[in-house]
Design a protein around this motif. Structure first.
Motif, short mmCIF file in Angstrom:
data_model
loop_
_atom_site.label_atom_id
_atom_site.label_comp_id
_atom_site.label_asym_id
_atom_site.label_seq_id
_atom_site.Cartn_x
_atom_site.Cartn_y
_atom_site.Cartn_z
N UNK A 16 -37.89 10.14 1.59
CA UNK A 16 -38.08 11.57 1.84
C UNK A 16 -39.11 11.79 2.95
N UNK A 17 -40.16 10.98 2.96
CA UNK A 17 -41.17 11.08 4.02
C UNK A 17 -40.55 10.79 5.39
N UNK A 18 -39.69 9.80 5.46
CA UNK A 18 -39.01 9.50 6.72
C UNK A 18 -38.18 10.69 7.19
N UNK A 19 -37.43 11.27 6.27
CA UNK A 19 -36.61 12.43 6.63
C UNK A 19 -37.49 13.61 7.06
N UNK A 20 -38.54 13.87 6.32
CA UNK A 20 -39.43 14.98 6.65
C UNK A 20 -40.04 14.82 8.04
N UNK A 21 -40.26 13.57 8.45
CA UNK A 21 -40.80 13.29 9.77
C UNK A 21 -39.71 13.28 10.85
N UNK A 24 -34.65 9.97 11.59
CA UNK A 24 -33.32 9.92 10.99
C UNK A 24 -32.76 8.51 10.89
N UNK A 25 -32.82 7.73 11.96
CA UNK A 25 -32.25 6.40 11.87
C UNK A 25 -32.98 5.53 10.86
N UNK A 26 -34.32 5.52 10.84
CA UNK A 26 -35.00 4.75 9.78
C UNK A 26 -34.62 5.23 8.37
N UNK A 100 -27.83 14.62 11.79
CA UNK A 100 -28.65 15.48 10.95
C UNK A 100 -27.91 16.81 10.82
N UNK A 101 -28.14 17.51 9.73
CA UNK A 101 -27.54 18.83 9.56
C UNK A 101 -27.96 19.76 10.69
N UNK A 102 -29.12 19.48 11.28
CA UNK A 102 -29.61 20.28 12.42
C UNK A 102 -28.78 20.05 13.67
N UNK A 103 -28.03 18.94 13.72
CA UNK A 103 -27.30 18.54 14.92
C UNK A 103 -25.79 18.73 14.81
N UNK A 104 -25.30 19.13 13.67
CA UNK A 104 -23.85 19.14 13.49
C UNK A 104 -23.40 20.28 12.60
N UNK A 105 -22.17 20.69 12.80
CA UNK A 105 -21.54 21.65 11.89
C UNK A 105 -20.55 20.95 10.99
N UNK A 106 -20.27 19.66 11.28
CA UNK A 106 -19.36 18.89 10.44
C UNK A 106 -19.99 18.64 9.08
N UNK A 107 -19.13 18.40 8.12
CA UNK A 107 -19.57 18.10 6.76
C UNK A 107 -19.78 16.60 6.60
N UNK A 108 -20.67 16.26 5.69
CA UNK A 108 -20.93 14.87 5.36
C UNK A 108 -19.64 14.18 4.94
N UNK A 118 -21.84 10.84 8.91
CA UNK A 118 -22.84 10.75 7.86
C UNK A 118 -23.96 11.72 8.19
N UNK A 119 -24.10 12.75 7.37
CA UNK A 119 -25.16 13.74 7.55
C UNK A 119 -26.34 13.30 6.69
N UNK A 120 -27.44 12.99 7.35
CA UNK A 120 -28.56 12.34 6.68
C UNK A 120 -29.09 13.11 5.48
#
Length: 158
Positions: A16-21, A24-26, A100-108, A118-120
């Motif tokens: 979660x810390x990685x995502x919050x920062x 995305x790839x890590x 990331x959901x911030x980068x795409x309108x496609x669904x996971x 794959x939407x992180x």
């Protein structure tokens, strides 16, 4: 450290810390390795058992994740395209797109131009659900504690 504490701290909190920062790839890397780790907690072998990677990844998907992941792992497709490529090449296979959901309108897990999206944020949510399922099984005593050779890295931050 008990197994459920390890899962809570190392797999859930740190991912979660990685995502919050916005790393995305890590975060994808953490999840791909974490799936295999969850498989290690639910199988009958010691955590350090050799040559269990594919079996543990598969076992975790089969027992802890939604059927959509199981379908993607037919013939170990997800294992090869996600886990192996990220682990060995620091990249996904040619048939996966990480977003990331911030980068795409496609669904996971949508298929777009021959690639699985794959939407992180969604992937992490599914991974955390699997983590909490293992934690519950450990706390109920339905899974046995496994010996862990774990040493914490001391940091200046708490």
């Amino acid at each position: 450290m008990r197994n459920e504490e390890f899962i809570r701290h190392r797999l859930v909190k740190e991912s979660q810390k990685l995502l919050n920062a916005e790393l995305y790839f890590p975060t994808f890397f953490w999840i791909s390795q974490g799936i295999e780790t969850l498989g290690a907690f639910i199988d009958k072998k010691p955590l350090a058992a050799k040559a269990q990677s594919k079996k543990r990844f598969h076992k975790a998907l089969e027992q802890l994740f939604d059927v959509k992941y199981q379908q993607l792992n037919q013939d170990h497709w997800l294992y090869k395209q996600l886990r192996c490529n990220i682990s060995h090449l620091c990249s996904t296979g040619g048939f996966i797109t990480l977003r990331s959901a911030k980068q795409t309108t496609e669904q996971h897990l949508d298929l777009l131009e021959g690639k699985r999206i794959f939407v992180i944020e969604d992937f992490l949510e599914d991974f955390h659900k699997a983590c909490f399922e293992v934690i519950t099984l450990l706390e109920k005593g339905e899974l046995k504690q496994k010996a862990m050779a774990l040493r914490e890295i001391k940091t200046h931050k708490s």
